[in-house]
Design a protein around this motif. Structure first.
Motif, PDB file in Angstrom:
ATOM      1  N   MET A 284       0.825  -1.217   0.000  1.00  0.00           N
ATOM      2  CA  MET A 284       0.000   0.000   0.000  1.00  0.00           C
ATOM      3  C   MET A 284       0.855   1.263   0.000  1.00  0.00           C
ATOM      4  O   MET A 284       0.448   2.299  -0.536  1.00  0.00           O
ATOM      5  CB  MET A 284      -0.923   0.006   1.218  1.00  0.00           C
ATOM      6  CG  MET A 284      -2.039  -1.019   1.156  1.00  0.00           C
ATOM      7  SD  MET A 284      -2.976  -1.118   2.702  1.00  0.00           S
ATOM      8  CE  MET A 284      -3.577   0.561   2.856  1.00  0.00           C
ATOM      9  N   MET A 285       2.068   1.178   0.620  1.00  0.00           N
ATOM     10  CA  MET A 285       2.908   2.366   0.713  1.00  0.00           C
ATOM     11  C   MET A 285       3.395   2.841  -0.655  1.00  0.00           C
ATOM     12  O   MET A 285       3.829   3.980  -0.805  1.00  0.00           O
ATOM     13  CB  MET A 285       4.106   2.091   1.627  1.00  0.00           C
ATOM     14  CG  MET A 285       3.741   1.727   3.065  1.00  0.00           C
ATOM     15  SD  MET A 285       2.648   2.912   3.864  1.00  0.00           S
ATOM     16  CE  MET A 285       3.690   4.363   3.893  1.00  0.00           C
TER      17      MET A 285
ATOM     18  N   GLU B 207       7.639   8.361  -3.025  1.00  0.00           N
ATOM     19  CA  GLU B 207       8.724   7.535  -2.503  1.00  0.00           C
ATOM     20  C   GLU B 207       9.282   8.073  -1.190  1.00  0.00           C
ATOM     21  O   GLU B 207       9.527   7.315  -0.249  1.00  0.00           O
ATOM     22  CB  GLU B 207       9.851   7.438  -3.529  1.00  0.00           C
ATOM     23  CG  GLU B 207      11.030   6.595  -3.057  1.00  0.00           C
ATOM     24  CD  GLU B 207      12.245   6.742  -3.956  1.00  0.00           C
ATOM     25  OE1 GLU B 207      13.312   6.208  -3.579  1.00  0.00           O
ATOM     26  OE2 GLU B 207      12.140   7.396  -5.009  1.00  0.00           O
ATOM     27  N   SER B 208       9.499   9.390  -1.113  1.00  0.00           N
ATOM     28  CA  SER B 208      10.110   9.958   0.090  1.00  0.00           C
ATOM     29  C   SER B 208       9.214   9.768   1.313  1.00  0.00           C
ATOM     30  O   SER B 208       9.691   9.497   2.414  1.00  0.00           O
ATOM     31  CB  SER B 208      10.410  11.448  -0.108  1.00  0.00           C
ATOM     32  OG  SER B 208       9.215  12.168  -0.384  1.00  0.00           O
ATOM     33  N   MET B 209       7.876   9.882   1.138  1.00  0.00           N
ATOM     34  CA  MET B 209       6.963   9.714   2.267  1.00  0.00           C
ATOM     35  C   MET B 209       6.887   8.250   2.700  1.00  0.00           C
ATOM     36  O   MET B 209       6.819   7.946   3.892  1.00  0.00           O
ATOM     37  CB  MET B 209       5.569  10.232   1.901  1.00  0.00           C
ATOM     38  CG  MET B 209       5.484  11.737   1.792  1.00  0.00           C
ATOM     39  SD  MET B 209       3.791  12.327   1.580  1.00  0.00           S
ATOM     40  CE  MET B 209       3.070  11.902   3.155  1.00  0.00           C
TER      41      MET B 209
ATOM     42  N   GLU C 268       7.718  20.105  -0.425  1.00  0.00           N
ATOM     43  CA  GLU C 268       8.624  20.377  -1.554  1.00  0.00           C
ATOM     44  C   GLU C 268       9.569  19.187  -1.713  1.00  0.00           C
ATOM     45  O   GLU C 268      10.785  19.305  -1.691  1.00  0.00           O
ATOM     46  CB  GLU C 268       9.424  21.664  -1.304  1.00  0.00           C
ATOM     47  CG  GLU C 268       8.598  22.923  -1.168  1.00  0.00           C
ATOM     48  CD  GLU C 268       7.950  23.353  -2.487  1.00  0.00           C
ATOM     49  OE1 GLU C 268       8.309  22.781  -3.545  1.00  0.00           O
ATOM     50  OE2 GLU C 268       7.096  24.252  -2.448  1.00  0.00           O
ATOM     51  N   SER C 269       8.968  18.030  -1.908  1.00  0.00           N
ATOM     52  CA  SER C 269       9.733  16.777  -1.889  1.00  0.00           C
ATOM     53  C   SER C 269      10.819  16.730  -2.965  1.00  0.00           C
ATOM     54  O   SER C 269      11.941  16.276  -2.708  1.00  0.00           O
ATOM     55  CB  SER C 269       8.781  15.595  -2.064  1.00  0.00           C
ATOM     56  OG  SER C 269       9.485  14.383  -2.090  1.00  0.00           O
ATOM     57  N   GLU C 270      10.534  17.181  -4.160  1.00  0.00           N
ATOM     58  CA  GLU C 270      11.504  17.076  -5.255  1.00  0.00           C
ATOM     59  C   GLU C 270      12.791  17.837  -4.942  1.00  0.00           C
ATOM     60  O   GLU C 270      13.898  17.297  -5.051  1.00  0.00           O
ATOM     61  CB  GLU C 270      10.897  17.594  -6.562  1.00  0.00           C
ATOM     62  CG  GLU C 270      11.829  17.455  -7.751  1.00  0.00           C
ATOM     63  CD  GLU C 270      11.210  17.970  -9.044  1.00  0.00           C
ATOM     64  OE1 GLU C 270      11.941  18.012 -10.061  1.00  0.00           O
ATOM     65  OE2 GLU C 270      10.015  18.343  -9.052  1.00  0.00           O
TER      66      GLU C 270
ATOM     67  N   MET D 160      18.289  12.531   7.691  1.00  0.00           N
ATOM     68  CA  MET D 160      19.488  11.716   7.508  1.00  0.00           C
ATOM     69  C   MET D 160      19.142  10.228   7.534  1.00  0.00           C
ATOM     70  O   MET D 160      19.722   9.426   6.789  1.00  0.00           O
ATOM     71  CB  MET D 160      20.530  12.046   8.579  1.00  0.00           C
ATOM     72  CG  MET D 160      21.020  13.483   8.575  1.00  0.00           C
ATOM     73  SD  MET D 160      21.398  14.139   6.933  1.00  0.00           S
ATOM     74  CE  MET D 160      22.692  13.034   6.379  1.00  0.00           C
ATOM     75  N   LYS D 161      18.193   9.823   8.366  1.00  0.00           N
ATOM     76  CA  LYS D 161      17.729   8.437   8.346  1.00  0.00           C
ATOM     77  C   LYS D 161      17.089   8.107   7.004  1.00  0.00           C
ATOM     78  O   LYS D 161      17.256   6.998   6.467  1.00  0.00           O
ATOM     79  CB  LYS D 161      16.722   8.199   9.481  1.00  0.00           C
ATOM     80  CG  LYS D 161      17.358   8.147  10.866  1.00  0.00           C
ATOM     81  CD  LYS D 161      16.332   7.750  11.917  1.00  0.00           C
ATOM     82  CE  LYS D 161      17.001   7.540  13.270  1.00  0.00           C
ATOM     83  NZ  LYS D 161      16.054   7.036  14.285  1.00  0.00           N
ATOM     84  N   LEU D 162      16.345   9.072   6.480  1.00  0.00           N
ATOM     85  CA  LEU D 162      15.744   8.910   5.161  1.00  0.00           C
ATOM     86  C   LEU D 162      16.823   8.729   4.096  1.00  0.00           C
ATOM     87  O   LEU D 162      16.724   7.857   3.222  1.00  0.00           O
ATOM     88  CB  LEU D 162      14.873  10.127   4.845  1.00  0.00           C
ATOM     89  CG  LEU D 162      14.177  10.188   3.488  1.00  0.00           C
ATOM     90  CD1 LEU D 162      13.208   9.025   3.327  1.00  0.00           C
ATOM     91  CD2 LEU D 162      13.431  11.509   3.329  1.00  0.00           C
ATOM     92  N   GLY D 163      17.888   9.538   4.174  1.00  0.00           N
ATOM     93  CA  GLY D 163      18.991   9.435   3.217  1.00  0.00           C
ATOM     94  C   GLY D 163      19.686   8.087   3.298  1.00  0.00           C
ATOM     95  O   GLY D 163      20.028   7.481   2.270  1.00  0.00           O
ATOM     96  N   ILE D 164      19.901   7.615   4.508  1.00  0.00           N
ATOM     97  CA  ILE D 164      20.551   6.312   4.702  1.00  0.00           C
ATOM     98  C   ILE D 164      19.705   5.204   4.079  1.00  0.00           C
ATOM     99  O   ILE D 164      20.212   4.317   3.385  1.00  0.00           O
ATOM    100  CB  ILE D 164      20.774   6.048   6.211  1.00  0.00           C
ATOM    101  CG1 ILE D 164      21.853   6.983   6.756  1.00  0.00           C
ATOM    102  CG2 ILE D 164      21.163   4.590   6.459  1.00  0.00           C
ATOM    103  CD1 ILE D 164      21.969   6.980   8.272  1.00  0.00           C
ATOM    104  N   GLU D 165      18.388   5.272   4.303  1.00  0.00           N
ATOM    105  CA  GLU D 165      17.477   4.255   3.756  1.00  0.00           C
ATOM    106  C   GLU D 165      17.443   4.326   2.230  1.00  0.00           C
ATOM    107  O   GLU D 165      17.483   3.291   1.544  1.00  0.00           O
ATOM    108  CB  GLU D 165      16.076   4.483   4.334  1.00  0.00           C
ATOM    109  CG  GLU D 165      15.075   3.405   3.988  1.00  0.00           C
ATOM    110  CD  GLU D 165      15.238   2.127   4.792  1.00  0.00           C
ATOM    111  OE1 GLU D 165      14.644   1.106   4.382  1.00  0.00           O
ATOM    112  OE2 GLU D 165      15.953   2.136   5.807  1.00  0.00           O
ATOM    113  N   ARG D 166      17.390   5.532   1.675  1.00  0.00           N
ATOM    114  CA  ARG D 166      17.344   5.695   0.213  1.00  0.00           C
ATOM    115  C   ARG D 166      18.610   5.177  -0.464  1.00  0.00           C
ATOM    116  O   ARG D 166      18.565   4.695  -1.588  1.00  0.00           O
ATOM    117  CB  ARG D 166      17.164   7.184  -0.131  1.00  0.00           C
ATOM    118  CG  ARG D 166      15.731   7.656  -0.101  1.00  0.00           C
ATOM    119  CD  ARG D 166      15.648   9.171  -0.089  1.00  0.00           C
ATOM    120  NE  ARG D 166      16.387   9.809  -1.155  1.00  0.00           N
ATOM    121  CZ  ARG D 166      15.917  10.091  -2.364  1.00  0.00           C
ATOM    122  NH1 ARG D 166      14.667   9.752  -2.671  1.00  0.00           N
ATOM    123  NH2 ARG D 166      16.653  10.700  -3.261  1.00  0.00           N
ATOM    124  N   GLU D 167      19.732   5.309   0.238  1.00  0.00           N
ATOM    125  CA  GLU D 167      21.008   4.878  -0.332  1.00  0.00           C
ATOM    126  C   GLU D 167      21.304   3.399  -0.063  1.00  0.00           C
ATOM    127  O   GLU D 167      22.346   2.895  -0.472  1.00  0.00           O
ATOM    128  CB  GLU D 167      22.148   5.738   0.239  1.00  0.00           C
ATOM    129  CG  GLU D 167      22.091   7.197  -0.141  1.00  0.00           C
ATOM    130  CD  GLU D 167      22.275   7.427  -1.635  1.00  0.00           C
ATOM    131  OE1 GLU D 167      23.143   6.750  -2.233  1.00  0.00           O
ATOM    132  OE2 GLU D 167      21.529   8.253  -2.195  1.00  0.00           O
TER     133      GLU D 167
END
Length: 445
Positions: free
Chosen positions: A157-158, A163-165, A379-381, A413-420
């Motif tokens: 569902m997510m 993607e960022s949310m 302003e996610s982009e 920063m947690k978001l960045g770690i997860e994305r990478e």
């Protein structure tokens, strides 16, 4: 769409309320340009720089530019990180200009019904009321602990969300129970020999979603020799209101906080969130036109101090034995802690005093991470472009632990770690939690 009548009213309000002397202080020298993330990430678009935005504000005041959707858009795209202020040779208070312009536009344009309902719910119905903040956060805790979160994540569902949310949902901290959020102290004695009597600014999200970090902060203050008073009548700092064009709401919250802290006779008022602290020290500007509250705001401002600053002042890092398991540590500056409060050396001094922590200075550590309150949602982009740049510098540092001093920065920063895809190799942690780790690890030795 802003109507012609609304534009006329907005332009008239710009002429009445904008500080023309401050606008004229900008010499158009361009020192601010390399420090502005949106200018750089937009491909060096002048209107997305502090200098360009000030020129637009001045153009509206002079009647040369209509306050149309393009003007509103470029103001909205600003992070409000205020990195332009320390490098400005004229000392332009860009943040004050930005907040005034946003407030004028917001108060004199007609929002759609859904937006009006959302803003009223958030700014009037939720953040000013800590009991409601606890209830909302408590519902998130139930979602996490009941197993529903796992079901939702596994169902796919997510994927319906940006993607960022969707990624942000995975990195949110584990929320404490409602009972823990309600059972908060109003006084804590010093553990070490008492040196200062301080008040602790709990905040709204910090005392709910980030409750453990607040507890860690107070424990560190106790170890440093602080007697702590935590006023029950304190409120949200008002930063979200102030940055979003809800200035009247911010003023009411400021008055509540000033009244809550002014009669308790403390040496300092301690904060542990860079964004909150920066807004608190701007209360004198926020209330500058209020003859009764302005002097009280000045007295309040003079007592604000970040937790890292008082720990260094009391030589916590020299007197306490601090140890962690071997790791490479870097520090991500909170924009507002550095650019507004001027606190940037003290966190580094504390981290460098921890045995086992090999401190590495990250390139562009003081450049915004792209969180900026709710900016990474609305302003996610642009936020993700800025975060991608930040993660490049994080990876270059080869750090395994990123320390921050603001909840928004921590989540980003947690978001960045997860994305990478680095969640097994790297972590992000608030400086209070990291230092308490160092105290407790030392106690085990």
């Amino acid at each position: 769409m802003t109507t012609a009548k609304e534009k006329q009213v907005i332009q008239s309000e710009f002429q009445k309320r904008m500080d023309e002397d401050e606008l004229l202080n900008c010499m158009r020298c361009g020192f601010c340009l390399p420090s502005c993330p949106t200018y750089v990430e937009s491909g060096f678009k002048e209107s997305h720089s502090p200098r360009g935005r000030i020129a637009l504000m001045k153009g509206v005041v002079d009647g040369l530019i209509e306050p149309d959707e393009d003007v509103e858009r470029t103001l909205d795209l600003c992070l409000g990180c205020r990195a332009c202020e320390p490098v400005c040779p004229s000392g332009v208070k860009y943040g004050h200009l930005l907040e005034e312009a946003r407030d004028i536009i917001n108060q004199h344009k007609k929002h759609s019904l859904p937006v009006r309902v959302l803003r009223k719910t958030v700014f009037n119905g939720l953040f000013p009321h800590q009991d409601r903040m606890r209830m909302m956060t408590g519902m998130l805790g139930i979602y996490q602990r009941s197993g529903v979160q796992k079901v939702v994540q596994n169902s796919g569902m997510m994927k319906l969300l940006p993607e960022s949310m969707a990624t942000m949902e995975r990195v949110l901290p584990q929320v404490p129970s409602l009972k823990k959020m309600k059972d908060r102290p109003s006084y804590l004695p010093s553990i070490a020999e008492q040196k200062k009597k301080v008040a602790f600014f709990s905040g709204c999200l910090m005392d709910t979603m980030f409750l453990d970090t607040n507890n860690a902060t107070m424990k560190l203050l106790q170890h440093a020799g602080c007697e702590i008073v935590i006023p029950k009548s304190q409120a949200c700092c008002g930063a979200l209101h102030g940055h979003s064009g809800e200035k009247d709401g911010a003023k009411e919250l400021a008055k509540r906080n000033i009244a809550a802290f002014e009669e308790i006779g403390v040496d300092y008022i301690i904060t542990n969130a860079g964004g909150c602290g920066a807004f608190l020290v701007d209360y004198d500007h926020l209330l500058k036109d209020d003859a009764e509250w302005y002097p009280r705001a000045v007295a309040f401002k003079e007592k604000i101090k970040d937790m890292s600053a008082i720990l260094v002042e009391l030589e916590f890092h020299k007197k306490m034995k601090l140890h962690v398991r071997p790791q490479k540590v870097t520090y991500q500056d909170s924009c507002h802690l550095k650019n507004v409060q001027g606190t940037f050396l003290q966190p580094r001094m504390l981290l460098q005093a921890v045995d086992g922590a090999a401190f590495i200075e990250m390139k562009d550590a003081d450049r915004c991470c792209g969180s900026a309150g709710i900016y990474n949602i609305v302003e996610s982009e642009m936020s993700m472009k800025i975060l991608d740049h930040k993660m490049e510098k994080v990876e270059e540092s080869q750090a395994t632990t990123i320390v921050t001093a603001n909840p928004g920065c921590l989540l980003q920063m947690k978001l960045g770690i997860e994305r990478e895809g680095l969640s097994g190799l790297m972590r992000a942690v608030h400086i209070a939690d990291f230092l308490l780790e160092a105290v407790e690890e030392t106690d085990k030795l």
